[in-house]
Design a protein around this motif. Structure first.
Motif: not given
Ligand code: FES
Ligand SMILES: Cc1cc2nc3c(=O)[nH]c(=O)nc-3n(C[C@H](O)[C@H](O)[C@H](O)COP(=O)(O)OP(=O)(O)OC[C@H]3O[C@@H](n4cnc5c(N)ncnc54)[C@H](O)[C@@H]3O)c2cc1C
Length: 281
Positions: A213, A215, A218, A220-223, A233, A235
């Motif tokens: 994760m 941010d 929801g 950054c898209g990282g998760c 997502f 998070c």
């Molecule tokens: S941590 Fe960034 S979208 Fe979930």
């Protein structure tokens, strides 16, 4: 956000009680926070392992696996986080469903604890299976015993409880009695292995995913994780998901993305500091 208490649960695993009254007032089982040590630090998602609304505190349990967790675990009462963002995520639904089996692998006991505690208090029959590699890595055993009707402990090396993986008692319990829901939390291979059994025996299963994760909101898209063929997502849609629908192969691959950089940062950091006293154990 000041640390008001600290204790070492196991080698490299620390429990911190943090003064955070506004988060404690809203925290529910399943929520997490994102912490930053200082204004240049990485953002670290951590499960709210417990909360005390009257005292205005939340409990975090942190395993030192890299640079940031090493720095956090070296903090002492009286020191403060630059910021603690939360509560984040979708709370875990607490309902009376009947018999629930909670399976914890290693540090997974931390996110499992608030869920089984709430399910126990809601009148469910609760069976907990707690697993770790060896005896000294078993955490929250007495806390979990207090909120379950049956506690089964297993260690990989047989140094405490049953000898073997948590999947062995899980299959035994599911073949022994009717179970309405399984909650499995821990390393991805452990959750995957639990879901292979519950899929075969057709038992509803919830897992809690520890996707990378950034941010936590929801943006950054990282998760991103794939659940039932759909992008979710972790998070905001999770971290709890229907385990029978999770694409574990993709999750494992995404978790490996930053391994080299994380290892490099951790090694560089270890040359520069002594770290938490738990490491000496
Ligand atoms: S941590 Fe960034 S979208 Fe979930
Ligand atoms: C929702 C969620 C929240 C999290 N929050 C935090 C947090 O607040 N703080 C933090 O530091 N980390 C957190 N994590 C990280 C995560 O819990 C740990 O990285 C993980 O549990 C690793 O534990 P371990 O190293 O002890 O695993 P291991 O020691 O590798 O495994 C632990 C046990 O799991 C079982 N197991 C392992 N592999 C298998 C397999 N293939 N088949 C069957 N059983 C298996 C075994 O019983 C084993 O002993 C979180 C993770 C999740 C899912």
């Amino acid at each position: 956000m000041e640390i008001v208490a600290k204790d070492c649960l196991a080698p490299r695993i620390v429990r911190l009680v943090v003064k955070a009254p506004r988060i404690a007032a809203k925290a529910q089982p399943g929520h997490f926070v994102v912490v930053r040590l200082n204004d240049r630090a990485e953002r670290i998602p951590l499960t709210i392992a417990d909360f005390d609304r009257a005292a205005g505190t939340i409990t975090l349990i942190i395993q030192e696996v890299g640079k940031s967790t090493a720095m956090i675990n070296a903090m002492e009462p009286g020191q403060s986080f630059a910021d603690v963002l939360g509560p984040l995520g979708t709370p875990y639904p607490i309902e009376k469903v009947g018999t629930v089996v909670g399976v914890a692998g290693g540090l997974g006991a931390a996110p499992l604890y608030p869920k089984v505690k709430a399910l126990y208090e809601a009148g469910n029959r609760v069976i907990v299976i707690l697993g770790a590699q060896r005896r000294e890595l078993l955490i929250l055993m007495e806390e979990l015993r207090a909120v379950s009707h049956e506690l089964i402990v297993a260690t990989d090396d047989g140094s405490y409880g049953e000898h073997g993986l948590v999947t062995v008692p899980l299959r035994r319990v599911l073949e022994r009695e009717k179970v309405d829901e399984v909650i499995a939390i821990g390393p991805v291979p452990m959750m995957d292995a639990c879901c292979r059994i519950t899929r075969e025996l057709n038992v509803k299963t919830v897992v809690s995913l520890n996707a990378v994760m950034v941010d936590g909101t929801g943006m950054c898209g990282g998760c991103r994780v794939t659940v039932g063929g759909q992008s979710k997502f972790c998070c905001v849609d999770g971290p709890a998901f229907d385990g029978l629908q999770v694409d574990f192969a993709e999750l494992r691959q995404r978790q490996r993305y930053y391994n080299a950089q994380e290892r490099e940062a951790y090694q560089a950091h270890q040359h520069g500091m002594e770290g938490c006293r738990c490491r000496a154990k």
